[in-house]
Write an enzyme that holds these catalytic residues in place. Structure first.
Site, mmCIF file in Angstrom:
data_model
loop_
_atom_site.group_PDB
_atom_site.id
_atom_site.type_symbol
_atom_site.label_atom_id
_atom_site.label_comp_id
_atom_site.label_asym_id
_atom_site.label_seq_id
_atom_site.Cartn_x
_atom_site.Cartn_y
_atom_site.Cartn_z
ATOM 1 N N ASN A 24 -29.343 -15.853 -5.436
ATOM 2 C CA ASN A 24 -30.382 -16.861 -5.210
ATOM 3 C C ASN A 24 -31.356 -16.397 -4.131
ATOM 4 O OD1 ASN A 24 -30.460 -19.306 -6.838
ATOM 5 N ND2 ASN A 24 -28.332 -19.598 -6.210
ATOM 6 N N ARG A 74 -16.706 -22.832 15.786
ATOM 7 C CA ARG A 74 -17.744 -23.091 14.793
ATOM 8 C C ARG A 74 -19.104 -23.343 15.453
ATOM 9 N NH1 ARG A 74 -17.410 -24.173 9.444
ATOM 10 N NH2 ARG A 74 -15.146 -24.330 9.613
ATOM 11 N N MET A 99 -21.261 -19.886 2.713
ATOM 12 C CA MET A 99 -19.986 -20.590 2.541
ATOM 13 C C MET A 99 -19.403 -21.040 3.867
ATOM 14 S SD MET A 99 -20.000 -20.539 -0.670
ATOM 15 C CE MET A 99 -18.391 -21.200 -1.067
ATOM 16 N N LEU A 102 -21.663 -26.441 8.082
ATOM 17 C CA LEU A 102 -22.458 -26.366 9.299
ATOM 18 C C LEU A 102 -22.197 -27.560 10.212
ATOM 19 C CD1 LEU A 102 -25.757 -25.248 7.579
ATOM 20 C CD2 LEU A 102 -24.287 -23.823 9.017
ATOM 21 N N HIS A 118 -27.014 -26.388 -5.098
ATOM 22 C CA HIS A 118 -25.623 -26.695 -5.436
ATOM 23 C C HIS A 118 -25.468 -26.689 -6.957
ATOM 24 C CE1 HIS A 118 -21.649 -28.396 -4.881
ATOM 25 N NE2 HIS A 118 -21.918 -29.254 -5.835
ATOM 26 N N ALA A 182 -30.686 -21.149 -14.246
ATOM 27 C CA ALA A 182 -31.453 -22.337 -13.867
ATOM 28 C C ALA A 182 -31.657 -22.402 -12.350
ATOM 29 C CB ALA A 182 -30.745 -23.589 -14.368
#
Length: 324
Positions: A24, A74, A99, A102, A118, A182
């Site tokens: 993408n 994180r 992946m 957040l 998505h 798509a």
């Protein structure tokens, strides 16, 4: 005589975050090579230094950044990624197979300027294994969704969707392959629409209009060929300048305390703030067309400007209402 050459607007700068092959990302990158594309990719970042998409991006001359997340809190990893994105000059962030969930702090910093793709027709099938779930449910279509990112997983306003028919005998892999086609078409279109909206005079003026007219006893008139907001039958507290006198800017003009504040704001961010011609030291121009407008700050500026000219009976009522 030949006409004036067409001056294209500056393209919005976009950072793309990936974790793997980056197909993408590649679709966004190659779409950006079109002469009329309103964005450019300035950084491809990843939590996986071995991501194949980083190799492609580097070969195509795009800056890359990689930081493994293992062993990091994180929030620390997110803030390091955020710092790299901002250092690149990016105004928008596109998640493309990134992946990592957040943190709210990261998401809030890019509110309205971070989007994700998505592989389902949201709100159906958030999370993983979307194609398997669509097949198990007997759906007639799978598909993909581009949405703005919020702190909730696979949530946020939908920017676009493409349904993909499920064929007899489809497997999760065969459906995924068609959905990916798509995705490659949908993502670039939605990103283009989003960044173009951020510099569209009609969109920007409408955002100011809604904020200004939400203030008490306010109306809108046209003054000096500009939308102008003031107390009904009273003084004016805001103007929107749209290429006024050919300056090429879309900006909000609001009242401030005077020359000292004007100078301080311009020194703080001379790309955003400027002294509007013909308005004097009691006003400041705030660029709205830079692609990263903080609309909460705009609302605060409008509120303050309104307070500076509103009759005391109105400001008193407004202050009393704020206490409830």
């Amino acid at each position: 005589m030949p006409g004036k050459p067409r001056i294209l607007p500056e393209r919005a700068k976009v950072a793309v975050l990936i974790s793997g092959s980056g197909t993408n990302m590649a679709a966004l990158l190659y779409a950006s090579r079109a002469a009329d594309c309103p964005y450019e990719i300035v950084l491809v970042g990843s939590n996986n230094p071995g991501a194949a998409g980083l190799t492609l991006a580097a070969a195509e001359g795009i800056g890359t950044f990689a930081l493994p997340h293992q062993g990091m809190a994180r929030i620390d990893h997110d803030m390091a990624m955020d710092a790299a994105i901002r250092a690149s000059g990016a105004q928008y962030v596109a998640l493309a197979g990134y992946m990592r969930i957040l943190t709210a702090e990261f998401v809030t910093g890019w509110d309205g300027r971070m989007l994700n793709i998505h592989p389902s027709l949201l709100p159906k099938y958030t999370g993983l294994h979307t194609h398997e779930r669509a097949l198990a449910a007997g759906d007639s279509c799978g598909g993909c969704t581009v949405h703005l990112v919020t702190a909730a997983l696979d949530d946020g306003p939908v920017l676009g969707q493409t349904p993909v028919v499920i064929l007899p005998g489809d497997t999760a892999d065969s459906l995924a392959a068609r959905v990916l086609i798509a995705e490659h078409q949908l993502y670039a279109r939605c990103l283009s629409d989003l960044v173009a909206q951020g510099s569209s005079p009609d969109f920007l003026i409408q955002q100011v209009r809604e904020l200004a007219l939400a203030l008490p006893e306010t109306d809108e008139v046209l003054s000096h060929a500009m939308p102008c907001f003031g107390i009904v039958k009273g003084k004016k507290f805001a103007y929107v300048s749209n290429d006024h006198h050919g300056d090429g800017k879309v900006a909000l003009l609001v009242k401030i305390s005077g020359a000292d504040e004007q100078a301080q704001l311009i020194e703080l961010d001379e790309a955003r703030y400027y002294r509007p011609p013909y308005f004097g030291d009691g006003w400041i121009g705030i660029r709205l067309d830079l692609g990263d407008t903080d609309w909460d700050a705009v609302a605060t500026s409008l509120n303050r400007s309104w307070h500076s000219i509103a009759p005391k009976k109105l400001t008193g009522l407004f202050s009393a209402a704020d206490q409830f």
